[in-house]
Design an enzyme around this catalytic site. Sequence first.
Site, PDB file in Angstrom:
ATOM      1  CB  THR A  19      -0.943   0.035   1.212  1.00 46.30           C
ATOM      2  OG1 THR A  19      -1.862  -1.064   1.121  1.00 46.30           O
ATOM      3  CG2 THR A  19      -1.735   1.334   1.251  1.00 46.30           C
TER       4      THR A  19
ATOM      5  CG  PHE B 190       0.281   4.754   3.685  1.00 49.67           C
ATOM      6  CD1 PHE B 190      -0.864   4.941   4.451  1.00 49.67           C
ATOM      7  CD2 PHE B 190       0.738   3.460   3.477  1.00 49.67           C
ATOM      8  CE1 PHE B 190      -1.535   3.862   5.001  1.00 49.67           C
ATOM      9  CE2 PHE B 190       0.070   2.372   4.014  1.00 49.67           C
ATOM     10  CZ  PHE B 190      -1.076   2.573   4.786  1.00 49.67           C
TER      11      PHE B 190
END
Length: 380
Positions: free
Chosen positions: A281, A283
């Site tokens: 992921t 960010f």
Amino acid sequence: MELQELRASIDQIDQSLLSLFSQRMDLSAQVAAFKQEHNLPVLDTGREQEKLASVAAQLPEELQEYGLSLYSLLFELSRAHQNSLLGAGSSLTQEITHAIRETEPLFPPNASVACQGVAGAYSQLACEKLFRRPSILYFTNFEAVFSAIENGLCRYGVIPLENSTAGSVNIVYDLMMRHNFRIVRSVRLKVDHNLLAKPGVKLENIRAVYSHEQAIAQCSDFFQQHPEITVVRCANTAEAAQLVAQSDRSDIAALSSRSCARLYGLQCLVPSCQDQGNNYTRFICISRDLEIYPGADRTSLMVVLPHRPGSLYKLLSRFYALGINLNKLESRPLPERDFEFMFYFDLDTSVYSPQFIQLMGELDDVCESFTYLGSYSEVV
């Protein structure tokens, strides 16, 4: 004629075209000087439309579309040349130059940071990868994180933007259109979803699993293998672990991180439930003010383009002409504008390169509006 003779003739024509192109651009520079002296805008829409109509009238029907494409590109190049000579976009380039000069040489090791969720969330793990000693303030949703930055409650915020398996976090892109912020850094975090339950509970006892919708999407194979399990969506993977730990039920579990197992006293029933082991992921770290730290080699933009054919192509052709690689292109619908979109770009370009400065000066020419979100580096 033989092929080689045909190619030789084309080469001769190309030599003439190049000479004429150079002459045309020289005249374009003189036009720029005249416009500057008389305070005239670079773009003259009426002149361009008259010229395109004249080009179409002078070409046979089967070549008109090709001719219009050629001259549209020539106009784009001419305006880009004029803008570069006139220093268009100077207010933005001055802001960027000021940020480079005023930003500290080292990214701060500790700061107040806003995150969505509760202790143990992946946002916390991303935050701890960015900062050595962050002071984290948790909020219930992503919009509250953006608001905390705008209102000066926290210096930074950490927000998930996209996942290598489940794709973009659409709600974040929608919020980006409504809030004022800058991106100062990004980080890629390896995501490992584990099935967590209370001590002593077995997998065959589980009837419901709680987690964030992105985590659920990333573990679709596991749920196909266990159709008896009901999926319950919640705001955050750490919140799911907290809910399981505090519940009186012994037939529920959470998809969450191993750190949540330690934090909330849960056991791991199934490790690494995600469909793909290479699951990351990304960010972004946001701030209210523009901060550009040394080594910034990625730039993010939000762009609204004119709603007519070729608008996106014209912008992409600028990236190509300047040798700027495109890392990310995302589109989101514009509220109250039917079938029109905001485009989000991540560009692979150093903030110190002349190509970057030239692009910043040319964006006004091809965009209805645009927002410079920042230039930064990514922590891997």
